[in-house]
Design a protein around this motif. Structure first.
Motif, PDB file in Angstrom:
ATOM      1  N   ASP A  23       1.200   6.071  -5.730  1.00 50.65           N
ATOM      2  CA  ASP A  23       1.284   4.425  -5.329  1.00 50.65           C
ATOM      3  C   ASP A  23       2.743   3.995  -4.968  1.00 50.65           C
ATOM      4  O   ASP A  23       2.772   3.051  -4.121  1.00 50.65           O
ATOM      5  N   SER A  31      -1.976  -1.780   0.906  1.00 54.84           N
ATOM      6  CA  SER A  31      -1.646  -1.542  -0.310  1.00 54.84           C
ATOM      7  C   SER A  31      -2.794  -0.938  -1.076  1.00 54.84           C
ATOM      8  O   SER A  31      -3.850  -1.465  -1.241  1.00 54.84           O
ATOM      9  N   THR A  32      -2.538  -0.026  -2.209  1.00 55.15           N
ATOM     10  CA  THR A  32      -3.271   0.475  -2.880  1.00 55.15           C
ATOM     11  C   THR A  32      -3.423  -0.285  -4.355  1.00 55.15           C
ATOM     12  O   THR A  32      -4.154  -0.051  -5.243  1.00 55.15           O
ATOM     13  N   ILE A  33      -2.451  -1.207  -4.550  1.00 54.36           N
ATOM     14  CA  ILE A  33      -2.401  -1.854  -5.845  1.00 54.36           C
ATOM     15  C   ILE A  33      -2.063  -3.378  -5.531  1.00 54.36           C
ATOM     16  O   ILE A  33      -1.623  -3.669  -4.428  1.00 54.36           O
ATOM     17  N   SER A  34      -2.105  -4.209  -6.506  1.00 53.14           N
ATOM     18  CA  SER A  34      -1.688  -5.648  -6.335  1.00 53.14           C
ATOM     19  C   SER A  34      -0.262  -5.606  -6.369  1.00 53.14           C
ATOM     20  O   SER A  34       0.267  -5.253  -7.259  1.00 53.14           O
ATOM     21  N   ASP A  86      -3.549 -11.967  -3.895  1.00 55.94           N
ATOM     22  CA  ASP A  86      -4.450 -10.700  -3.744  1.00 55.94           C
ATOM     23  C   ASP A  86      -5.459 -10.855  -2.818  1.00 55.94           C
ATOM     24  O   ASP A  86      -6.002  -9.670  -2.427  1.00 55.94           O
ATOM     25  N   THR A  92      -8.753   0.927   0.701  1.00 57.52           N
ATOM     26  CA  THR A  92      -7.307   1.193   0.304  1.00 57.52           C
ATOM     27  C   THR A  92      -7.226   1.794  -0.969  1.00 57.52           C
ATOM     28  O   THR A  92      -6.673   2.979  -1.106  1.00 57.52           O
ATOM     29  N   GLY A  93      -7.373   1.094  -1.909  1.00 55.67           N
ATOM     30  CA  GLY A  93      -7.437   1.159  -3.181  1.00 55.67           C
ATOM     31  C   GLY A  93      -8.092   2.237  -3.900  1.00 55.67           C
ATOM     32  O   GLY A  93      -7.814   2.843  -4.922  1.00 55.67           O
ATOM     33  N   ASP A  94      -9.240   2.398  -3.165  1.00 54.53           N
ATOM     34  CA  ASP A  94     -10.266   3.610  -3.620  1.00 54.53           C
ATOM     35  C   ASP A  94     -10.216   4.758  -3.007  1.00 54.53           C
ATOM     36  O   ASP A  94     -10.791   5.711  -3.383  1.00 54.53           O
ATOM     37  N   LYS A 127      -4.593   8.917   0.505  1.00 52.18           N
ATOM     38  CA  LYS A 127      -3.376   8.272   0.341  1.00 52.18           C
ATOM     39  C   LYS A 127      -2.204   9.053   1.106  1.00 52.18           C
ATOM     40  O   LYS A 127      -1.554   8.517   1.634  1.00 52.18           O
TER      41      LYS A 127
END
Length: 446
Positions: free
Chosen positions: A55, A70-73, A189, A399-401, A407
């Protein structure tokens, strides 16, 4: 001993740079920035919560490529210093690999080396009417002016929403730079969904994104016209400007009439069309809830992008213009490739054709690969691929999943989108020119 080592290292580095093509230097430069950002973001001191290695690499690549995926906040994963690292990466990625270095050289010596000329020429596609020195100065000055004005306006807007002064200052600076560099990173977010009906904030983002994405060619060209250095606007500027207005108008119109039943206003339609075309990647509505025709429209706008030598990604309006010129000239049986009664040099046609083929092939290839590694529908995968390669940052929420493989594939796409598909191809395949002998010409039916 240390001075001797440093001197030898400097000599080796200079020889290494000169021995490589400008395109390879660009690829290695952006790769180095990405790795430095990745190492810094991997320091636990800059985290609010644990962030995986992959990440951190994803965010570093997304920032330097000004993608915004973005894969995370960001706000919940990194503290102030982590966010600052991301912002610095965005700034370097937005204005280019060698721009600051070359400007410093110009500022101190008032001249740039032949090597810097070649490197800047490889990074930015410039018409013959614009000099490298004038271009670099306009990039730095215009960037600073727009980002400062943007930050001041954002501060007023965020303060009106009751945001505290310190928080408002940081959020204003971050979103001003992110908007102008068309990076799409937000410290909210849900993007700008909370401000979908705020005309002031929508206008600030739009003006910054359009200013950055239309490119420094137009700014330099207009300044030359105003200052009297040239008597008319260049053909390239006219194509970029009118092409951008036409596509943005059509995109807004189609979006509004197709989605008007979903309570989406004209401002929403304009903002999302602008966001896709400038590749700023901000959203004021949930992208995943849009109808399939509008998703395809957004994919098309992300695919085209805006201007060469700007902060936007995509294939570029000038490439689309060249391809349409080829089609038109062929259909009318014209020997030369023309557009608006102007003949386009074959060298530019070759570049545009190569870019079109490579860009389109990469979208197909990575859509195919992600369809193997992921369990999402084709429209979501295609949207994600177009957004990554176009360095847009819009997503249908997958994206996050993504799996680890997914990724990595998106990381590769974002990097390719930033350095340019043709630049990357040149970097891999470039060899010293060799004299070709005894090449037999053969016919090929097409």
């Amino acid at each position: 001993m240390g001075k001797i080592f440093y001197k030898r290292l400097s000599i080796w580095y200079i020889k290494f740079q000169v021995s490589n093509s400008p395109q390879m230097n660009l690829v290695l430069g952006f790769f180095l920035y990405t790795i430095i950002g990745f190492i810094l973001l991997s320091i636990p001191l800059f985290h609010k919560v644990d962030v995986s290695i992959l990440d951190n690499l994803f965010i570093s690549t997304s920032a330097i490529s000004t993608s915004g995926l973005s894969t995370i906040s960001i706000i919940n994963s990194y503290n102030f210093f982590g966010q600052l690292i991301i912002l610095i990466l965005i700034q370097f990625g937005g204005i280019g690999y060698m721009t600051l270095t070359t400007y410093f050289l110009l500022f101190t010596t008032n001249k740039i080396t032949h090597w810097h000329n070649r490197l800047i020429g490889a990074e930015f596609t410039l018409p013959e009417t614009i000099q490298i020195k004038d271009f670099i100065k306009s990039v730095i000055v215009f960037t600073l002016i727009m980002e400062i004005i943007g930050a001041l306006l954002f501060f007023i807007a965020f303060s009106d929403y009751g945001m505290g002064n310190l928080k408002a200052v940081w959020f204003s600076v971050f979103h001003s730079i992110s908007s102008f560099c068309t990076a799409g990173f937000a410290l909210f977010d849900n993007g700008f969904e909370s401000y979908h009906d705020n005309i002031f904030i929508n206008i600030i983002v739009a003006v910054l994104a359009i200013s950055g994405s239309l490119g420094f060619i137009i700014i330099t060209d207009l300044w030359h016209r105003i200052s009297g250095k040239s008597k008319e606007i260049s053909f390239t500027t006219k194509i970029i400007f009118y092409g951008f207005l036409l596509l943005l108008f059509l995109g807004t119109l189609l979006f509004y009439f197709k989605e008007s039943g979903s309570n989406h206003t004209l401002m929403t339609s304009f903002f999302q069309s602008m966001s896709a075309m400038t590749t700023v990647g901000f959203n004021t509505i949930p992208i995943g809830e849009l109808s399939l025709p509008i998703l395809l429209l957004i994919i098309f706008l992300m695919y085209i992008g805006a201007s060469p030598s700007g902060t936007a990604g995509g294939m570029k309006i000038t490439t689309l213009t060249a391809m349409l010129s080829i089609l038109k000239s062929r259909l009318f049986g014209q020997k030369n490739i023309t557009f608006l009664n102007r003949s386009i040099p074959f060298e530019r046609i070759y570049v545009a054709t190569s870019t079109f083929i490579l860009y389109t092939s990469l979208i197909f290839l990575f859509t195919f690969l992600l369809s193997y590694s992921e369990n999402f529908s084709l429209d979501k995968i295609l949207f994600e691929v177009a957004s990554a390669l176009g360095t847009v940052g819009l997503s249908m929420g997958i994206t996050g999943d993504l799996s680890s493989t997914g990724k990595i594939l998106i990381i590769i796409l974002m990097f390719l989108g930033r350095v340019g598909v043709l630049t990357f191809g040149f970097a891999l395949l470039h060899r010293k020119k060799q004299k070709q002998k005894n090449i037999k010409e053969e016919d090929l039916a097409t």
